[in-house]
Design a protein around this motif. Structure first.
Motif, short mmCIF file in Angstrom:
data_model
loop_
_atom_site.label_atom_id
_atom_site.label_comp_id
_atom_site.label_asym_id
_atom_site.label_seq_id
_atom_site.Cartn_x
_atom_site.Cartn_y
_atom_site.Cartn_z
N HIS A 61 0.87 -1.18 0.00
CA HIS A 61 0.00 0.00 0.00
C HIS A 61 0.89 1.22 0.00
CE1 HIS A 61 -2.76 3.09 1.69
NE2 HIS A 61 -3.53 2.54 0.77
N ASN A 62 0.87 1.97 -1.09
CA ASN A 62 1.83 3.06 -1.31
C ASN A 62 3.24 2.53 -1.06
OD1 ASN A 62 -0.30 4.70 -1.95
ND2 ASN A 62 -0.51 5.46 0.16
N ASP A 63 3.97 3.16 -0.14
CA ASP A 63 5.33 2.70 0.05
C ASP A 63 5.51 1.89 1.31
OD1 ASP A 63 6.76 3.19 -2.20
OD2 ASP A 63 7.03 5.31 -1.73
N THR A 64 4.48 1.15 1.63
CA THR A 64 4.63 0.28 2.79
C THR A 64 3.81 -0.99 2.59
OG1 THR A 64 4.59 0.25 5.19
CG2 THR A 64 2.75 1.34 4.12
N VAL A 65 3.89 -1.86 3.59
CA VAL A 65 3.13 -3.11 3.51
C VAL A 65 1.95 -3.01 4.47
CG1 VAL A 65 3.19 -5.58 4.03
CG2 VAL A 65 5.09 -4.51 2.82
N ARG A 66 0.79 -3.45 4.00
CA ARG A 66 -0.41 -3.34 4.81
C ARG A 66 -1.01 -4.72 5.04
NH1 ARG A 66 -5.24 0.59 2.93
NH2 ARG A 66 -5.46 -0.94 1.25
N LEU A 67 -1.38 -4.95 6.28
CA LEU A 67 -2.06 -6.20 6.62
C LEU A 67 -3.54 -5.88 6.84
CD1 LEU A 67 -2.31 -9.14 7.82
CD2 LEU A 67 -1.67 -8.13 10.02
N ILE A 68 -4.41 -6.61 6.15
CA ILE A 68 -5.85 -6.45 6.38
C ILE A 68 -6.37 -7.75 6.96
CG2 ILE A 68 -8.08 -5.89 5.36
CD1 ILE A 68 -6.52 -4.59 3.06
N THR A 69 -6.80 -7.71 8.21
CA THR A 69 -7.25 -8.93 8.86
C THR A 69 -8.68 -9.24 8.41
OG1 THR A 69 -8.11 -7.76 10.77
CG2 THR A 69 -5.81 -8.47 10.87
N GLU A 70 -9.15 -10.43 8.77
CA GLU A 70 -10.47 -10.85 8.30
C GLU A 70 -11.60 -9.95 8.81
OE1 GLU A 70 -10.60 -15.09 9.18
OE2 GLU A 70 -10.56 -15.40 7.01
N ASP A 71 -11.41 -9.35 9.97
CA ASP A 71 -12.45 -8.42 10.44
C ASP A 71 -12.14 -6.99 9.99
OD1 ASP A 71 -10.30 -8.52 12.07
OD2 ASP A 71 -11.39 -9.19 13.85
N ASP A 72 -11.40 -6.88 8.87
CA ASP A 72 -11.18 -5.59 8.20
C ASP A 72 -10.35 -4.59 8.99
OD1 ASP A 72 -11.61 -5.10 5.63
OD2 ASP A 72 -13.37 -3.82 5.92
N GLU A 73 -9.56 -5.08 9.90
CA GLU A 73 -8.66 -4.19 10.63
C GLU A 73 -7.42 -4.00 9.77
OE1 GLU A 73 -6.23 -4.25 14.80
OE2 GLU A 73 -7.71 -5.82 14.45
N LYS A 74 -6.90 -2.77 9.69
CA LYS A 74 -5.73 -2.52 8.86
C LYS A 74 -4.52 -2.19 9.72
CE LYS A 74 -8.16 -0.85 4.78
NZ LYS A 74 -9.58 -0.77 5.21
N LYS A 75 -3.42 -2.87 9.42
CA LYS A 75 -2.17 -2.57 10.15
C LYS A 75 -1.08 -2.30 9.13
CE LYS A 75 -2.98 -5.43 14.19
NZ LYS A 75 -2.84 -6.82 14.60
N TYR A 76 -0.20 -1.38 9.46
CA TYR A 76 0.88 -1.04 8.53
C TYR A 76 2.21 -1.56 9.07
CZ TYR A 76 -2.56 1.67 6.14
OH TYR A 76 -3.68 2.03 5.44
N LEU A 77 2.99 -2.14 8.21
CA LEU A 77 4.29 -2.68 8.61
C LEU A 77 5.38 -1.91 7.88
CD1 LEU A 77 3.43 -6.46 7.96
CD2 LEU A 77 2.99 -5.15 10.04
#
Lengths: 184, 330
Positions: B16-32
């Motif tokens: 996602h743009n210049d980073t990695v994004r985790l989208i969990t099954e309950d639609d929570e977004k985390k950026y790594l």
């Protein structure tokens, strides 16, 4: 291999003549020869440098940004790649003047190579953009001698089966092989 | 630098743009933020696409995949910046020369025994009496210098590990019975922790080897091809006492793991997701611990010690300079 003079060997290799052992010298090998023969040996074995090393990052950055609109790279047979200024002079850009001697020899080698292999006479300029310094470099008879002595010295280091032993020097810590060399 | 990210939830990892994004099954977004990352460890059911792979490749970040019951399933490694045919040639030649192979293999065993012994000595100084185990390990360490075949070296290693593991039942608190190493599947809590810990060490070594042009399938103590990256097995053995076992003792002695963190069935015992989270968190903390390096004149992380080990082996193979295995020096 016969007793051929490494300088002769390099010239014949560069001209793609049939030789028993081909021998090439890159610009960076000239630098390493002055700075550290162990580093030169590592380089000749394709040992990858540590690209996270701060000096490497800085050097690459300066190289990619300095004079970028005024110089172009001239790769000769994929073996040496001097940069040319618009006025035709060969330019070598260094992030600092602290290791001036190795950079000068590298530039002289380009001039020598262009003269002996491509048959074009060029002058050179050594530039340190961060210090706003420039120095003109010419291929004098004495410079030719230095380049050819270095070629012979490089040949001896590179053909050896093992590198010279490690010696701690002031600039070791900024070397891209530092961790490899001293991991012990 | 050299951060690792462990993802336990199910979902999707994407650029996602210049980073990695985790989208969990309950639609929570985390950026790594991955500028300084070394690897992603995927423990859950994760979707990803080629765009993510290219992005990780650009940043030199590896992705280690863990499958059913968290067994190591494989790695998506960044394309190497440089390859070195000479390194592989030297690596194979050393393997093919029985004396040279044995020299390297016995160094691995010797270093492993030293590091096991260091853990035992630590507890020996803290109220336990492990004189016998220390003597046994010391004796096996001498024995390793005179073996003349790989299977003998393996035998010495196995004997040392038995003597080492025999101390565990005394050190472990009530409720944690070990009674010897069992895997496939692990039969109790301690074995499940060791299995999980060893798989994390293994994956970390795979990343470390990749930083060199060494071929991870050509090994010396273990037979090449025994598992996909058998060189990682050779090197991982040196670090298991420092990483796997210390993390295990720390967690159980502090009471940070309870019965709820394990799924016990008739013949197996496996860590639950929360147990694996607790373990991997402490594991990452341990990898970040630093120690003054005697030759580099600076502090290095435990994780970087893995990288240095790959450098040392490569340097030995290319230059003929002696290879001295990692031995805990502090």
């Amino acid at each position: 291999m016969s007793e051929a003079d490494p300088v002769e060997l390099l010239l014949r290799s560069a001209r793609d003549e049939a030789v028993d052992v081909s021998f090439h010298v890159t610009g960076v090998m000239m630098q390493y020869y002055v700075v550290c023969e162990r580093e030169l040996w590592f380089e000749s074995r394709d040992i990858e440098i540590d690209r996270d090393n701060p000096s490497v990052v800085r050097g690459t950055q300066v190289d990619n940004t300095a004079y970028e609109d005024k110089r172009r790279n001239l790769s000769i047979d994929g073996r040496i790649s001097p940069d040319l200024l618009d006025d035709g002079r060969v330019v070598e850009v260094k992030p600092s003047s602290s290791l001036i001697e190795p950079a000068r020899l590298q530039l002289l080698y380009y001039l020598w190579y262009l003269d002996r292999v491509a048959g074009v006479e060029k002058n050179g300029v050594l530039a340190h953009p961060r210090e706003k310094k420039r120095e003109t470099v010419e291929l004098t008879d004495e410079a030719v001698q230095r380049v050819e002595d270095a070629i012979r010295g490089i040949f001896d280091v590179v053909k050896s089966d093992s590198p010279p032993t490690a010696e701690e020097r002031p600039f070791c810590e900024s070397c891209a092989y530092y961790d490899f060399c001293w991991s012990c | 630098m050299n951060d690792n990210y462990h993802i336990f939830s199910d979902g999707r990892v994407e650029r996602h743009n210049d980073t990695v994004r985790l989208i969990t099954e309950d639609d929570e977004k985390k950026y790594l933020p991955i500028e300084n990352a070394e690897a992603l460890f995927l423990h859950g059911q994760i979707d990803f696409n080629t765009r993510l792979i290219s992005f990780l490749d650009d940043h030199g970040v590896a992705m280690h995949v863990f499958g059913w019951n968290d067994y190591y399933a494989g790695s998506v490694m960044p394309e190497r910046g440089q390859t070195s045919g000479q390194t592989v040639v030297k690596q194979v030649r050393a393997y093919d020369d029985p004396d040279h192979r044995l020299d390297i293999a016995t160094e691995f065993v010797s270093g492993s025994i030293h590091n096991m012994r260091a853990n035992v000595a630590y507890y020996d100084n803290r109220g336990f009496d492990f004189a016998e185990a220390l003597g046994d390990l010391g004796h096996r360490r001498e024995e390793i210098s005179s073996v003349d075949a790989i299977d003998e070296a393996m035998g010495v290693e196995a004997g040392a590990r038995r003597a080492y593991y025999a101390t565990f039942d005394e050190i472990l608190p009530d409720g944690f019975v070990f009674n010897g190493r069992k895997y496939n599947p692990p039969n109790n809590k301690v074995n499940s922790l060791i299995s999980f810990g060893n798989s994390l060490v293994y994956a970390s070594v795979v990343s470390a080897i990749r930083a060199t042009a060494l071929d991870p399938t050509i090994s010396y103590l273990h037979e090449p091809g025994e598992r996909r990256y058998s060189l990682a097995l050779d090197i991982a053995d040196l670090f298991k006492p420092l990483l796997t076992d210390r993390v295990l003792f720390r967690l159980v002695n502090r009471g940070q793991l309870s019965a709820d963190d394990f799924d016990t069935e008739l013949n197996s015992c496996l860590l639950t997701e929360s147990g694996r989270k607790t373990y991997s968190k402490e594991f990452e903390k341990t990898l970040e611990e630093t120690i003054e390096h005697p030759n580099l004149n600076r502090k290095v992380s435990y994780q970087y010690l893995l990288r240095l080990e790959a450098y040392k082996l490569k340097k030995h193979l290319l230059t003929g300079e002696a290879y001295e295995p990692f031995e805990r020096w502090w």
